[in-house]
Design a protein around this motif. Structure first.
Motif, PDB file in Angstrom:
ATOM      1  N   GLN A  21      33.752  53.312  41.126  1.00 42.95           N
ATOM      2  CA  GLN A  21      33.997  53.264  42.558  1.00 42.95           C
ATOM      3  C   GLN A  21      32.785  52.690  43.294  1.00 42.95           C
ATOM      4  O   GLN A  21      31.654  53.121  43.112  1.00 42.95           O
ATOM      5  CB  GLN A  21      34.305  54.663  43.089  1.00 42.95           C
ATOM      6  CG  GLN A  21      34.633  54.675  44.583  1.00 42.95           C
ATOM      7  CD  GLN A  21      35.011  56.068  45.068  1.00 42.95           C
ATOM      8  OE1 GLN A  21      35.229  56.966  44.256  1.00 42.95           O
ATOM      9  NE2 GLN A  21      35.087  56.246  46.370  1.00 42.95           N
ATOM     10  N   GLY A  22      33.044  51.656  44.103  1.00 42.96           N
ATOM     11  CA  GLY A  22      31.989  51.021  44.876  1.00 42.96           C
ATOM     12  C   GLY A  22      31.124  50.051  44.104  1.00 42.96           C
ATOM     13  O   GLY A  22      30.211  49.455  44.667  1.00 42.96           O
ATOM     14  N   ALA A  23      31.408  49.874  42.810  1.00 46.91           N
ATOM     15  CA  ALA A  23      30.585  48.985  41.973  1.00 46.91           C
ATOM     16  C   ALA A  23      31.237  47.602  41.869  1.00 46.91           C
ATOM     17  O   ALA A  23      32.084  47.230  42.668  1.00 46.91           O
ATOM     18  CB  ALA A  23      30.403  49.611  40.589  1.00 46.91           C
ATOM     19  N   ASP A  24      30.819  46.850  40.835  1.00 45.27           N
ATOM     20  CA  ASP A  24      31.372  45.516  40.638  1.00 45.27           C
ATOM     21  C   ASP A  24      32.854  45.603  40.303  1.00 45.27           C
ATOM     22  O   ASP A  24      33.293  46.487  39.553  1.00 45.27           O
ATOM     23  CB  ASP A  24      30.651  44.803  39.505  1.00 45.27           C
ATOM     24  CG  ASP A  24      29.225  44.438  39.866  1.00 45.27           C
ATOM     25  OD1 ASP A  24      28.920  44.422  41.071  1.00 45.27           O
ATOM     26  OD2 ASP A  24      28.430  44.168  38.953  1.00 45.27           O
ATOM     27  N   ALA A  25      33.625  44.660  40.831  1.00 43.92           N
ATOM     28  CA  ALA A  25      35.073  44.632  40.609  1.00 43.92           C
ATOM     29  C   ALA A  25      35.519  43.207  40.348  1.00 43.92           C
ATOM     30  O   ALA A  25      34.815  42.241  40.673  1.00 43.92           O
ATOM     31  CB  ALA A  25      35.819  45.211  41.810  1.00 43.92           C
ATOM     32  N   ILE A  26      36.693  43.088  39.742  1.00 41.05           N
ATOM     33  CA  ILE A  26      37.281  41.778  39.438  1.00 41.05           C
ATOM     34  C   ILE A  26      38.725  41.790  39.902  1.00 41.05           C
ATOM     35  O   ILE A  26      39.448  42.781  39.722  1.00 41.05           O
ATOM     36  CB  ILE A  26      37.200  41.466  37.932  1.00 41.05           C
ATOM     37  CG1 ILE A  26      35.766  41.146  37.524  1.00 41.05           C
ATOM     38  CG2 ILE A  26      38.110  40.289  37.571  1.00 41.05           C
ATOM     39  CD1 ILE A  26      35.571  40.955  36.042  1.00 41.05           C
ATOM     40  N   CYS A  27      39.123  40.682  40.476  1.00 42.34           N
ATOM     41  CA  CYS A  27      40.512  40.494  40.907  1.00 42.34           C
ATOM     42  C   CYS A  27      41.037  39.217  40.249  1.00 42.34           C
ATOM     43  O   CYS A  27      40.393  38.168  40.330  1.00 42.34           O
ATOM     44  CB  CYS A  27      40.558  40.377  42.428  1.00 42.34           C
ATOM     45  SG  CYS A  27      42.183  40.005  43.104  1.00 42.34           S
ATOM     46  N   LEU A  28      42.165  39.329  39.576  1.00 43.40           N
ATOM     47  CA  LEU A  28      42.774  38.174  38.913  1.00 43.40           C
ATOM     48  C   LEU A  28      44.210  38.064  39.403  1.00 43.40           C
ATOM     49  O   LEU A  28      45.036  38.940  39.137  1.00 43.40           O
ATOM     50  CB  LEU A  28      42.720  38.344  37.393  1.00 43.40           C
ATOM     51  CG  LEU A  28      43.105  37.135  36.549  1.00 43.40           C
ATOM     52  CD1 LEU A  28      42.212  35.940  36.854  1.00 43.40           C
ATOM     53  CD2 LEU A  28      43.016  37.471  35.066  1.00 43.40           C
ATOM     54  N   VAL A  29      44.491  36.988  40.129  1.00 42.61           N
ATOM     55  CA  VAL A  29      45.768  36.851  40.820  1.00 42.61           C
ATOM     56  C   VAL A  29      46.484  35.593  40.350  1.00 42.61           C
ATOM     57  O   VAL A  29      45.896  34.508  40.343  1.00 42.61           O
ATOM     58  CB  VAL A  29      45.556  36.766  42.350  1.00 42.61           C
ATOM     59  CG1 VAL A  29      46.890  36.623  43.061  1.00 42.61           C
ATOM     60  CG2 VAL A  29      44.824  38.002  42.844  1.00 42.61           C
TER      61      VAL A  29
END
Length: 527
Positions: free
Chosen positions: A491-499
């Motif tokens: 939570q609140g850290a690095d994230a990735i979005c793949l769309v």
């Protein structure tokens, strides 16, 4: 007995190879120029052997009901509609290494002709003139030779240039520092190559990244009096910009073997006193013609008679026994490679393949070749599963395989790690029971996503509001979302979005996404 049609000129020895191997062959070397006649009879053949005159279009492929393989004697397949062939299940083969020496030697010959004004001096002398003072040349010794693209052909040119006592510098995203040292060349960035070179020679394939690589902006970065040689592909140079630079005297001369539109029976550079032009002769030696003809004949026979696939551009090298089980994982490996390759923008030092579970006991050589192909193809479109390992080796890219008997969360898993000069980037995937490859991990972040034809990859901070603002930008641009996949470290850290989206993504939209305060990177990916 399989039937093969040869519609361009090939060596008689190549024709005999087909006959000796038990293949029924029809040699019609002028048929490639007759589109209508070729279309009438193509349906009778299992194989088509060509050079550059035959244009294998989607329309021709549609009429080729029995065709199984197209063999191109040479490296360039611009005259073959590979997607149309793939859709029809037709293998497209080429012979990528048969004319490397010949093309490299032609580039050196063109450089000499340019430096000493040999064509102009020859014409003048034949006219009975003795214009000794008119043709003042320049020496090659101690000059700086800049090579754009230091692969198989470029490295041969580098070797010859060093033998001429030139200082050789090279720009190639895939050339490692170690390989540069082995070749004896200095690896530089493109702008530095433009700034320092006395002679510039191009040996890179035509891709979206290399098209128009020499335009007016690049020409203005070059030193006054530079000489340019192109024996690679037309379209690498903006020809109108080159003419302007030649007319102004900024560029002292150009030697061109290839043109954007061929055959070039008329051209804005023809007749220019500082231009040497030849009609795409790079591969035109007796030795090269013989080599590629023999190779394509052997490859086509092996496929038609044994099912062996060699130097295919749209089919992995897999034996008939392995195919049913291995093919989905070959596809997965290539897609993982393509994913990483499209995101890599700096020089590649190494590629590590980690095979876990059932896949570790498969033919990982084919899987690794497929993965390397995927990594390299965004820049080198002609690379295939056979040539990819050699191409990687030429560029000093270290390939490592790691096998583990079990996988933590899946029966079989492939993890691909690209090592660059600045970082390591890893992506992992598996094949589920439905046979479809899926991504299950990116940069250590777990997620599950199918590969779509058009995708947007975003790295961001895990903060509220990102999804709404991102989706809003796509909606405002009229871009429809097909699937939406998220993952994060914590939570609140690095994230990735793949769309996955429907259709292409304009650069302006990507710029807007990148400008969002929580976004670190946004990239469009195509599979």
């Amino acid at each position: 007995m399989p039937r093969v049609l040869i519609s361009d000129k090939l060596s008689p020895t190549a024709v005999q190879i087909f006959k000796d191997r038990g293949v029924d062959v029809d040699y019609m070397p002028d048929l490639g120029k007759d589109k209508e006649k070729l279309a009438e009879i193509i349906g009778n053949y299992d194989g088509l052997a060509i050079r550059s005159n035959t244009k294998v279009t989607a329309k021709l492929i549609e009429k080729a009901g029995a065709l199984k393989v197209i063999g191109r004697a040479g490296i360039g397949v611009d005259n073959v509609d590979i997607p149309a062939a793939t859709a029809k299940g037709i293998i497209v083969m080429n012979t990528p290494f048969g004319n490397s020496i010949t093309t490299a030697e032609h580039a050196i010959a063109m450089m000499f002709a340019l430096a000493r004004q040999i064509p102009e001096a020859n014409a003048s002398t034949h006219e009975g003139k003795w214009e000794k003072n008119r043709f003042m040349g320049v020496e090659l010794t101690s000059k700086t030779l800049g090579i754009i693209g230091c692969g198989n052909i470029g490295s041969i040119v580098a070797e010859r240039g060093i033998g001429l006592k030139m200082h050789v510098i090279a720009f190639d995203p895939f050339l490692s520092p170690e390989r540069a040292v082995d070749l004896g060349v200095e690896k530089v960035e493109l702008d530095e190559l433009f700034r320092r070179s006395d002679f510039i020679t191009l040996h890179t394939p035509m891709t979206e990244k290399t098209r128009n690589i020499i335009d007016i902006s690049a020409l203005l970065k070059m030193k006054k009096g530079v000489r340019i040689i192109n024996c690679a592909r037309g379209g690498l140079i903006v020809e109108a910009d080159l003419k302007a630079a030649l007319d102004s005297g900024h560029v002292a001369g150009a030697a061109l073997d290839v043109f954007e539109i061929e055959p070039a029976t008329s051209h804005l550079l023809f007749g220019h006193p500082n231009v040497v032009a030849t009609p795409h002769l790079g591969a035109s030696t007796t030795e090269a013609q013989e080599n590629v003809a023999l190779q394509v004949a052997e490859q086509m026979c092996d496929y038609l008679l044994k099912g062996a696939v060699t130097n295919a551009l749209n089919m992995p090298s897999i034996s008939a026994d392995e195919a049913p089980r291995l093919t989905p994982f070959v596809k997965l490996a290539e897609l993982l490679g393509s994913f990483a390759g499209q995101l890599t923008e700096t020089g590649i030092k190494g590629i590590r393949l980690e095979y876990e579970g059932d896949v570790s006991r498969m033919n990982t050589r084919a899987l690794t070749a497929a993965a390397i192909t995927g990594v390299l193809r965004p820049v080198l479109q002609s690379v295939n599963m056979v040539s990819a390992p050699a191409v990687a080796k030429e560029r000093g890219i270290a390939i490592e395989e790691v096998r583990r008997d079990s996988a933590a969360n899946h029966e079989a898993l492939i993890r691909l790690v690209v090592v660059t000069e600045r970082q390591e980037r890893g992506v992992a995937g598996t094949v589920f029971a439905d046979g479809k490859p899926r991504i299950v991990e990116i940069k250590g972040i777990r997620m599950e996503a199918e590969f779509g034809p058009s995708m947007i990859y975003v790295t961001n901070e895990d903060k509220p509001g990102f999804i709404g603002r991102f989706a809003g930008l796509l909606g405002d641009a009229g871009i429809n979302i097909a699937t939406f996949n998220l993952g994060r470290h914590a939570q609140g850290a690095d994230a990735i979005c793949l769309v996955e989206v429907d259709g292409d993504v304009p650069a302006a939209v990507l710029d807007e996404v990148s400008a969002l305060p929580m976004v670190r990177q946004a990239k469009h990916l195509a599979f």
